[in-house]
Scaffold this active site. Structure first.
Site, short mmCIF file in Angstrom:
data_model
loop_
_atom_site.label_atom_id
_atom_site.label_comp_id
_atom_site.label_asym_id
_atom_site.label_seq_id
_atom_site.Cartn_x
_atom_site.Cartn_y
_atom_site.Cartn_z
N LEU A 297 0.89 -1.15 0.00
CA LEU A 297 0.00 0.00 0.00
C LEU A 297 0.93 1.21 0.00
O LEU A 297 1.79 1.34 0.87
CB LEU A 297 -0.90 -0.02 1.24
CG LEU A 297 -2.07 0.96 1.28
CD1 LEU A 297 -3.00 0.78 0.07
CD2 LEU A 297 -2.86 0.77 2.56
N ASP A 298 0.79 2.05 -1.00
CA ASP A 298 1.71 3.18 -1.17
C ASP A 298 1.82 4.03 0.08
O ASP A 298 0.88 4.11 0.87
CB ASP A 298 1.25 4.07 -2.32
CG ASP A 298 1.27 3.36 -3.65
OD1 ASP A 298 2.17 2.52 -3.87
OD2 ASP A 298 0.38 3.64 -4.47
N ARG A 299 2.94 4.69 0.22
CA ARG A 299 3.19 5.54 1.38
C ARG A 299 2.13 6.61 1.54
O ARG A 299 1.75 6.97 2.64
CB ARG A 299 4.59 6.16 1.22
CG ARG A 299 5.04 6.97 2.38
CD ARG A 299 6.50 7.36 2.19
NE ARG A 299 6.86 8.32 3.22
CZ ARG A 299 7.51 9.45 2.99
NH1 ARG A 299 7.87 9.75 1.77
NH2 ARG A 299 7.80 10.26 3.97
N SER B 152 -0.98 6.38 0.67
CA SER B 152 -2.31 5.78 0.80
C SER B 152 -2.47 5.26 2.22
O SER B 152 -1.49 5.02 2.92
CB SER B 152 -2.48 4.64 -0.19
OG SER B 152 -2.37 5.13 -1.52
N ARG C 181 0.19 1.73 -7.98
CA ARG C 181 -0.60 2.96 -7.93
C ARG C 181 -1.80 2.92 -8.87
O ARG C 181 -2.21 3.92 -9.45
CB ARG C 181 0.29 4.17 -8.21
CG ARG C 181 1.44 4.28 -7.21
CD ARG C 181 2.33 5.47 -7.44
NE ARG C 181 1.68 6.73 -7.18
CZ ARG C 181 1.50 7.28 -5.98
NH1 ARG C 181 1.91 6.65 -4.90
NH2 ARG C 181 0.91 8.45 -5.85
#
Length: 182
Positions: A44-46, A48, A143
Site C-alpha cells: 500500500l503506497d506511502r 495511501s 498505484r
C-alpha cells in the site's frame, strides 16, 4: 492455521519493516507492529491509507497478493471533481494505462465516509468540488487506482483501502492492528 494481521496503515508509513539507505527517516511497519515472522501480503503506497494484511504463511501471502487470484480490493477514494454516472463508465469498462488495459472495476459514488482525520489534511479548494467513490479492483498494479482516476480526469486526493476479500478495517483505528488466523 496461518497467523494474519489486519493493520490500518496510516498516511506516510512505508509498507515494509525497514527503510535502509534513505537519507531521511521514514515511518515503517516496525514503528507499529512488533511481531516476528510476518510479512506484508502486497503493498500500500506511502501516500495511501488503510488495510494492509501481514501473514506468516507464504501460500496465503501469495493468494492475497497475486493478481492471478483476483481477490477483490475495495478502496474509498476522494477525488477532485463531481463525477456523474457517465464519467464513471470508463472505470467500469477498464482504463488504458501505460502498462495496458485494466480489468473492469466496480465503481459507485458514496457519501463521505466517517474517517479519521488525515495528517497532513487534504488541501481543500473552494472553487473545485470533491467527491467520494467506492472502487473495487481485482488486480494490483503499482498505484493503479490513482492512475485510473487520473486517466478519466478525476485526480485522487485521498485513498483508503477498506477491504481485501472478506477482511475489512471495521473497528481498527489508524496505526492499530488486529490479529486473527486464516
Amino acid at each position: 492455521m496461518a497467523r494474519l494481521i489486519l493493520f490500518n496503515k496510516p498516511f506516510g508509513v512505508l509498507s515494509q519493516f525497514t527503510d535502509r539507505g534513505s537519507p531521511t527517516v521514514r515511518a515503517t511497519l516496525s514503528d507499529f507492529i512488533d511481531a516476528k515472522g510476518v510479512y506484508p501480503a502486497g503493498r500500500l503506497d506511502r501516500d495511501s491509507e488503510g488495510l494492509l494484511l501481514l501473514c506468516d504463511d507464504g501460500r496465503l501471502q501469495a493468494r492475497i497478493a497475486d493478481p492471478r487470484f483476483k481477490l477483490p480490493k475495495t478502496y474509498w477514494v476522494q477525488v477532485e471533481g463531481n463525477p456523474q454516472e457517465d464519467d464513471l463508465e470508463p472505470l467500469r469498462a477498464g482504463v488504458r494505462l501505460k502498462d495496458g488495459m485494466t480489468l473492469p472495476a466496480e465503481v459507485d459514488r458514496i457519501e463521505a465516509p466517517a474517517l479519521w482525520p488525515r495528517d497532513p489534511p487534504i488541501r481543500e479548494r473552494k472553487s473545485i468540488p470533491d467527491s467520494w467513490l467506492r472502487i473495487t479492483i481485482r488486480e494490483g498494479r503499482n498505484r493503479q487506482v490513482r492512475r485510473m482516476t487520473a486517466a478519466v480526469g478525476l485526480p485522487t486526493l485521498r485513498l483508503v483501502r477498506w477491504s481485501i476479500g472478506d477482511w475489512t478495517l471495521a473497528g481498527i483505528a489508524p496505526g492499530q492492528f488486529e490479529e486473527t488466523s486464516a
